[in-house]
Structures are given as C-alpha cells and as structure tokens.
Design a protein around this motif. Structure first.
Motif, PDB file in Angstrom:
ATOM      1  N   VAL A 319     -31.909  15.359  45.791  1.00 61.54           N
ATOM      2  CA  VAL A 319     -30.585  15.129  45.079  1.00 61.54           C
ATOM      3  C   VAL A 319     -29.441  14.634  45.878  1.00 61.54           C
ATOM      4  CG1 VAL A 319     -31.682  16.553  43.336  1.00 61.54           C
ATOM      5  CG2 VAL A 319     -30.139  17.645  45.149  1.00 61.54           C
ATOM      6  N   SER A 320     -29.429  15.018  46.899  1.00 65.45           N
ATOM      7  CA  SER A 320     -28.331  14.948  48.001  1.00 65.45           C
ATOM      8  C   SER A 320     -28.262  13.320  48.284  1.00 65.45           C
ATOM      9  CB  SER A 320     -28.473  15.622  49.434  1.00 65.45           C
ATOM     10  OG  SER A 320     -28.283  16.838  49.043  1.00 65.45           O
ATOM     11  N   THR A 321     -29.263  12.478  47.968  1.00 65.53           N
ATOM     12  CA  THR A 321     -29.079  11.014  48.102  1.00 65.53           C
ATOM     13  C   THR A 321     -28.305  10.557  47.071  1.00 65.53           C
ATOM     14  OG1 THR A 321     -30.950  10.569  46.526  1.00 65.53           O
ATOM     15  CG2 THR A 321     -31.573  11.200  48.893  1.00 65.53           C
ATOM     16  N   VAL A 322     -28.039  11.198  45.962  1.00 65.32           N
ATOM     17  CA  VAL A 322     -26.781  10.698  45.272  1.00 65.32           C
ATOM     18  C   VAL A 322     -25.414  10.971  45.452  1.00 65.32           C
ATOM     19  CG1 VAL A 322     -26.023  10.694  42.627  1.00 65.32           C
ATOM     20  CG2 VAL A 322     -28.249  11.246  43.153  1.00 65.32           C
ATOM     21  N   PRO A 323     -24.649   9.855  45.724  1.00 69.47           N
ATOM     22  CA  PRO A 323     -23.259  10.079  46.116  1.00 69.47           C
ATOM     23  C   PRO A 323     -22.401  11.141  45.526  1.00 69.47           C
ATOM     24  CG  PRO A 323     -23.956   7.809  46.013  1.00 69.47           C
ATOM     25  CD  PRO A 323     -24.977   8.431  45.386  1.00 69.47           C
ATOM     26  N   GLY A 324     -21.677  11.894  46.072  1.00 70.79           N
ATOM     27  CA  GLY A 324     -21.127  12.997  45.532  1.00 70.79           C
ATOM     28  C   GLY A 324     -21.734  14.329  45.232  1.00 70.79           C
ATOM     29  N   VAL A 325     -22.991  14.302  45.371  1.00 71.59           N
ATOM     30  CA  VAL A 325     -23.724  15.606  45.049  1.00 71.59           C
ATOM     31  C   VAL A 325     -24.007  16.433  46.096  1.00 71.59           C
ATOM     32  CG1 VAL A 325     -26.095  16.666  44.439  1.00 71.59           C
ATOM     33  CG2 VAL A 325     -24.836  14.651  42.974  1.00 71.59           C
ATOM     34  N   THR A 326     -23.632  17.427  46.334  1.00 73.16           N
ATOM     35  CA  THR A 326     -23.692  18.321  47.284  1.00 73.16           C
ATOM     36  C   THR A 326     -24.359  19.519  46.950  1.00 73.16           C
ATOM     37  OG1 THR A 326     -21.763  19.667  46.779  1.00 73.16           O
ATOM     38  CG2 THR A 326     -21.360  18.110  48.068  1.00 73.16           C
ATOM     39  N   THR A 339     -34.672  36.328  45.470  1.00 75.96           N
ATOM     40  CA  THR A 339     -34.986  35.337  45.730  1.00 75.96           C
ATOM     41  C   THR A 339     -33.836  34.574  46.138  1.00 75.96           C
ATOM     42  OG1 THR A 339     -35.901  33.139  44.679  1.00 75.96           O
ATOM     43  CG2 THR A 339     -34.733  34.652  43.161  1.00 75.96           C
ATOM     44  N   PRO A 340     -34.076  33.174  47.171  1.00 74.21           N
ATOM     45  CA  PRO A 340     -32.919  32.402  47.349  1.00 74.21           C
ATOM     46  C   PRO A 340     -32.851  31.584  46.014  1.00 74.21           C
ATOM     47  CG  PRO A 340     -34.997  31.726  48.301  1.00 74.21           C
ATOM     48  CD  PRO A 340     -35.297  32.874  47.733  1.00 74.21           C
ATOM     49  N   THR A 341     -31.621  30.800  46.012  1.00 69.47           N
ATOM     50  CA  THR A 341     -31.235  30.135  44.677  1.00 69.47           C
ATOM     51  C   THR A 341     -30.433  28.937  45.569  1.00 69.47           C
ATOM     52  OG1 THR A 341     -30.942  31.834  43.317  1.00 69.47           O
ATOM     53  CG2 THR A 341     -29.736  29.910  42.786  1.00 69.47           C
ATOM     54  N   LEU A 342     -30.775  27.636  44.949  1.00 67.06           N
ATOM     55  CA  LEU A 342     -30.160  26.512  45.178  1.00 67.06           C
ATOM     56  C   LEU A 342     -29.172  26.220  44.185  1.00 67.06           C
ATOM     57  CD1 LEU A 342     -30.107  23.762  46.963  1.00 67.06           C
ATOM     58  CD2 LEU A 342     -31.572  22.720  45.375  1.00 67.06           C
ATOM     59  N   VAL A 343     -27.949  25.811  44.560  1.00 68.86           N
ATOM     60  CA  VAL A 343     -26.552  25.308  43.831  1.00 68.86           C
ATOM     61  C   VAL A 343     -26.668  23.851  44.235  1.00 68.86           C
ATOM     62  CG1 VAL A 343     -24.301  25.786  43.212  1.00 68.86           C
ATOM     63  CG2 VAL A 343     -25.500  27.690  43.978  1.00 68.86           C
ATOM     64  N   ILE A 344     -26.621  22.954  42.997  1.00 70.40           N
ATOM     65  CA  ILE A 344     -26.208  21.755  43.177  1.00 70.40           C
ATOM     66  C   ILE A 344     -25.028  21.463  42.500  1.00 70.40           C
ATOM     67  CG2 ILE A 344     -27.329  19.662  42.592  1.00 70.40           C
ATOM     68  CD1 ILE A 344     -30.031  20.792  42.386  1.00 70.40           C
ATOM     69  N   GLN A 345     -24.064  20.510  43.082  1.00 66.44           N
ATOM     70  CA  GLN A 345     -22.795  20.463  42.627  1.00 66.44           C
ATOM     71  C   GLN A 345     -22.369  19.257  42.569  1.00 66.44           C
ATOM     72  OE1 GLN A 345     -20.171  23.445  44.622  1.00 66.44           O
ATOM     73  NE2 GLN A 345     -19.492  23.868  42.568  1.00 66.44           N
ATOM     74  N   TRP A 346     -21.682  18.658  41.583  1.00 67.41           N
ATOM     75  CA  TRP A 346     -21.168  17.031  41.410  1.00 67.41           C
ATOM     76  C   TRP A 346     -19.898  16.952  40.694  1.00 67.41           C
ATOM     77  CZ3 TRP A 346     -25.362  19.061  38.961  1.00 67.41           C
ATOM     78  CH2 TRP A 346     -25.322  18.846  37.632  1.00 67.41           C
ATOM     79  N   ASP A 347     -19.356  15.738  40.656  1.00 66.27           N
ATOM     80  CA  ASP A 347     -18.276  15.539  39.725  1.00 66.27           C
ATOM     81  C   ASP A 347     -18.715  14.752  38.493  1.00 66.27           C
ATOM     82  OD1 ASP A 347     -15.956  14.602  38.415  1.00 66.27           O
ATOM     83  OD2 ASP A 347     -15.197  13.687  40.257  1.00 66.27           O
ATOM     84  N   PRO A 348     -18.822  15.455  37.372  1.00 68.54           N
ATOM     85  CA  PRO A 348     -19.151  14.777  36.229  1.00 68.54           C
ATOM     86  C   PRO A 348     -18.576  13.453  35.734  1.00 68.54           C
ATOM     87  CG  PRO A 348     -18.101  16.816  35.659  1.00 68.54           C
ATOM     88  CD  PRO A 348     -18.276  16.871  37.217  1.00 68.54           C
ATOM     89  N   ALA A 349     -17.226  13.472  36.072  1.00 69.42           N
ATOM     90  CA  ALA A 349     -16.433  12.043  35.809  1.00 69.42           C
ATOM     91  C   ALA A 349     -17.032  11.149  36.670  1.00 69.42           C
ATOM     92  CB  ALA A 349     -15.074  12.460  36.509  1.00 69.42           C
ATOM     93  N   GLU A 377     -19.922  22.823  34.155  1.00 70.25           N
ATOM     94  CA  GLU A 377     -19.432  21.588  34.019  1.00 70.25           C
ATOM     95  C   GLU A 377     -19.894  20.726  35.124  1.00 70.25           C
ATOM     96  OE1 GLU A 377     -17.840  19.870  31.047  1.00 70.25           O
ATOM     97  OE2 GLU A 377     -18.665  21.508  30.332  1.00 70.25           O
ATOM     98  N   THR A 378     -19.917  21.337  36.362  1.00 72.96           N
ATOM     99  CA  THR A 378     -20.051  20.688  37.553  1.00 72.96           C
ATOM    100  C   THR A 378     -21.238  21.180  38.144  1.00 72.96           C
ATOM    101  OG1 THR A 378     -18.635  22.418  38.674  1.00 72.96           O
ATOM    102  CG2 THR A 378     -17.718  20.556  37.640  1.00 72.96           C
TER     103      THR A 378
END
Length: 524
Positions: A319-326, A339-349, A377-378
């Motif tokens: 998913v990090s290959t998408v620009p702006g996704v961290t 359990t570990p958890t992955l948080v995926i964030q981005w700018d919906p705009a 939202e993000t």
C-alpha cells in the motif's frame, strides 16, 4: 494519529465490537441456495452465506477464530462415544490444574458462562437448596457483587444474570466501605484500566481477603499465562474465552482457580438442572477446549508473532506504493488482544476515498474483508492474527486497488428540505415480534435537525438531516454498565407521516412510522 488510535478499545468485543459499527446491515445479499447444504470448502456458499477474510480479530460477530486442527480432530473423536459428563469434567478439571498450575479448572459454555457460574459459586457455594432458587436471591446471606468503576462493562450482565446486586466503587476508600457481610464476590475486568488504577488487582485482592471475599478476574481476550498472573496477584478465579487466541471451540470458555469454588461452579452449571441449564457444555467442547490448552503450551508463540509481523510487512509495502500513503505499527499494551496492528493513513482529498468508505467497500464486495471498526476519515487498521496463510496478499491487493481506483461516492442531492419537521412526532416502531411507541421532539433549521429521542426508559439527544423528502435521524446512549443503543432512523416524508427503517446496530433493523403530534382540545 493519536486521536484515531485512542478509539481502539482493548476488550474482547470492544464493548460493542460484537456489532459491525458502520458496516452493520451492509453485507452483500445472500444468494439463494440451490441444492441445500453441501460439505466442502464452499459449505457456507451452499446456503447463500458469503465468508470473509478476518483482518479484524477474535470478535464473536465474525465467528471468533478458526479452531486448531488438533482441536477439530479431538472434538470429532470425542463425538463418537458416550461418557458421564460429571466424570468427564472431573478428569478435565484435574488435567487443567496439572497444565495451568491452578488448583482446578473447568470448561464452560464461553467466558460469559464462566462468569455466571463463578458468580453462582460465590453466592450459593454448591448448595442445592440455594441453587434451585437462583436467580431469586431472597433470603440468601450474600447477594452483592462489588465491581470497581473501571471494570463496569457490557459483559457484567453475566454477573447480574444470577440475580446479584452490583455495587460500584471508584476509590480505595469507597471500595473498603462497600466490602461487607453481603459481598459475595468482587469482579475485575482484566486490562490497562485495572493495571494502572489505584484499585489494581493486587490492591483489591489484599482488601477482599481481609473479608474472606473471593475475587474473580475476567480475562476473556487474554492469552493464558502459566503460572497465572491474576492468580499470582491474589485473585481466586480467572476466566478466559476458548474461541479467541487459544483457538479452541468458539462456544467454550475456561474457568481456573480455587478448587472449591471451581467445583462449586460446576455444580451450578448444566447438565445440572436449574437456572444455568441453558449454558450447556458438551463432551465435544470439553475435550476440544482441553486440547486447545494442551496445544497452547506447545505452540511456538514467537514464530506466530513473526508470522503476523511478516503479514503486516507485506501489506505495508504494497500500500505504500500509493503516493501519500503512510503506514505505522502499533504494538499491544498488556495481555488482551495481544497482536500488532498496522495503521494505514492517507489524505482522502488526494486519493478520493475516506477510511470509512474503504472499510465499507472491502466488507461489502468480494472477496470480503473485515477490518477493525473505528475507521476514520484518513485511516484504517489491519489486524493479522486471525488471518489464514495467503490472506495478507488478498488484503494488500484489495486495499491497494481501492486506494488507486476508489468506489464512486454516493451522489449528493443537496436538495432543500421539503418541509419543516419542527415539533413533536409520535413514533411507532415495529420490531421482529413486538411494537412500541417512542417520541421525537425536533427543531429544524433549513435541512439540519436536532432534538431529543424519548424511548421506553431514557431520553437522549438526536441529530439529523432532511434532503427533499428524505429524513435521517440518529441518537445513541450508553448504560452505566456499558450496553450501548444506537438508533438511526431513515425514512421518507409523505404529508404528516414519515415511514422508513430503523437500524439498531447489533440489534438489527425494525420498521418505523412517525406521525406529527396533534394537540387535542378539551371539550367544555
């Protein structure tokens, strides 16, 4: 980030985690089965049910966990012969004691049933004269269960089911004052609230022991510790869910602790007659749960953790290959839901999709994926520890595809409100097998609505919108013990009547009709 993560609660069903939150009612329509139930990998599809990938965790609403192969084999073999259930449970109790180093053990019909049986044991002590009167505690010497404020939760309904009166205490002084001759048991919910509170498990146990009051710890979402951390802290009883991280039968639980109390708990359980007859445990679940504990002691937990991390790493890289996704990793605190958890964030705009919309899309389209509730939202979260091998590839591909090509947003009508709904509305709600009348007091400004929603017992704030003839109204409230009711009225106005569907979250849907209240004059 901090605000988003703070919404993730560390409880077995996240105190409403049993509901699907924003996803409730959005599951794909089941296809009509054509040939009846068929054995094999498509067993659910054969009756029109679409399975899902579990990237959320061990939640009852999405069927908990998958049983270990050894558990499945043990249950299948146990199902082929007859045994005397009391003899079986005595043997299982002795073996659980040997494995877990507790004095005794018992398999129950889920952790909630273990709470109920433990409460009955502390109130009635295995006394048959008292047992047959449960949950009517009139004349009982002890009928109170003391719960620190930090441990009130939706699952303590299992305590109240025995008829016990719940007494709360918020401070050490209040707790000391509440301990009395009628206190049958202290209930503690395991987790960070209990660990970090001045009323910690150790402090509570020290105080309770001075009054000879047993202490019970609800550790449903935890992994089993040997020696047991809660019993070592002074607790007399501790209960676990069998169908979560131990991957035993979903309908099984585990009660460990003082031999006399655990054996009394068995007296107050099925197959013995009385109030708990419905909490039946079969020979299959008893053997399956015992096998799950046996396997827990043999499993390579470090290797499992490394597998979970590898799954999250694969998803993060994709998913990090998408620009702006961290992405970032959130490590667990404490033993619950470890359990570990992955948080995926981005700018919906920039991507054109919100976290909520993405989670909804993954849940409602094939292959279905269940993510943790609370998507913002993000951001979304991904939990790996109930994934099957290969699931991480599907999850990564679907999230990646959705971020690159988001589903179209519902068209906004922006239509002006067709009427002013200000005033009182009398609402008739038709549930699955009953009806009731609620009252809405509304105040409308343009298309925005606020007001109150009066139910059977409680009045709560309400907010909503009106676009054209379409109406959406929402209200919610939480009981002191954690039960939450969320109402979402959607409908259409025709004249002075609104008709539509009421969504009640985990309590499913109902029909509703609201009519504008007419004041009737008095006759002279």
């Amino acid at each position: 980030m901090k605000e988003f993560l703070s919404k993730r609660l560390p409880r077995r069903d996240v105190f409403r985690g049993s509901a699907l939150g924003l996803l409730t009612g959005l599951a794909p329509a089941a296809a009509a089965p054509t040939a009846g139930l068929q054995l094999g990998s498509g067993i659910y599809e054969s009756i029109g049910v679409q399975p899902l990938i579990n990237a959320r965790g061990t939640f009852t609403i999405i069927s908990g966990s998958t049983m270990l192969p050894e558990v499945r084999t043990a249950m299948a073999e146990a199902s082929q012969r007859y045994v005397h259930i009391d003899e079986l449970m005595a043997a299982v109790g002795a073996r659980l004691a040997e494995i877990t180093k507790a004095e005794w053990g018992m398999v129950s019909c889920g952790c909630s049933a273990a709470i109920t049986h433990a409460t009955a044991a502390c109130i009635a002590g295995g006394n048959a004269d008292l047992h047959v009167r449960l949950p009517n505690l009139e004349g009982f010497a002890k009928d109170e269960v003391l719960i620190p404020n930090h441990s009130r939760n939706v699952y303590d309904a299992a305590v109240r089911a025995v008829g016990a009166k719940v007494v709360e205490a918020g401070t050490v002084d209040e707790f000391a004052a509440a301990l009395g001759p009628r206190t049958a048991m202290v209930y503690i919910l395991a987790g960070p609230n209990a660990d970090k509170s001045p009323l910690s498990t150790k402090v509570i146990c020290e105080m309770a022991k001075k009054h000879n009051v047993p202490v019970f710890v609800d550790a449903a979402a935890e992994g089993l510790t040997v020696p047991n951390v809660h019993l070592q802290a002074g607790a007399d009883l501790v209960a676990y869910s069998g169908g979560k991280c131990m991957r035993g039968p979903q309908t099984a639980g585990l009660l460990l602790g003082r031999k006399d109390l655990v054996q009394a708990a068995w007296v107050h359980s099925s197959p013995h007659h009385g109030f708990a007859r419905g909490l039946k445990i079969g020979k299959e679940e008893a053997i399956g749960m015992l096998m799950a504990v046996e396997m827990w002691m043999k499993r390579d937990h470090k290797a499992e953790w490394n597998t979970w991390m590898a799954r999250l790493d694969h998803i993060a890289k994709q998913v990090s290959t998408v620009p702006g996704v961290t992405t970032s990793l959130r490590q667990p605190e404490g033993l619950s839901n470890n359990t570990p958890t992955l948080v995926i964030q981005w700018d919906p705009a920039k991507t054109g999709v919100t976290g909520r919309a993405l989670a909804r899309h993954l849940f409602t389209t094939a292959p279905r994926i269940a993510l943790p509730t609370g998507a913002s939202e993000t951001a979304i979260q991904v939990v790996p520890y109930m994934m099957a091998p290969g699931d991480e590839k599907v999850v990564a591909d679907r999230i990646l595809a959705t971020l690159k090509n988001p589903p179209p947003a519902p068209p906004a009508t922006n239509a002006p409100a067709a009427a002013d709904l200000s005033g009182r509305w009398d609402v008739e709600i038709e549930y699955s097998a009953s009806k009731s009348t609620h009252v809405l007091h509304l105040k409308q400004t343009n298309g925005q609505i606020e007001g109150t929603h009066q139910g059977e017992f409680v009045s709560r704030d309400l907010m909503g919108q009106m676009e054209g003839n379409r109406v959406r109204l929402s209200s919610s409230y939480s009981e002191r013990h954690g039960d939450s009711l969320q109402f979402e009225f959607t409908g259409q106005l025709t004249g002075d009547q609104i008709t539509g569907t009421l969504s009640m979250g985990e309590y499913l849907d109902a029909k509703w009709v609201a009519r504008r209240h007419v004041r009737r004059g008095r006759r002279g």
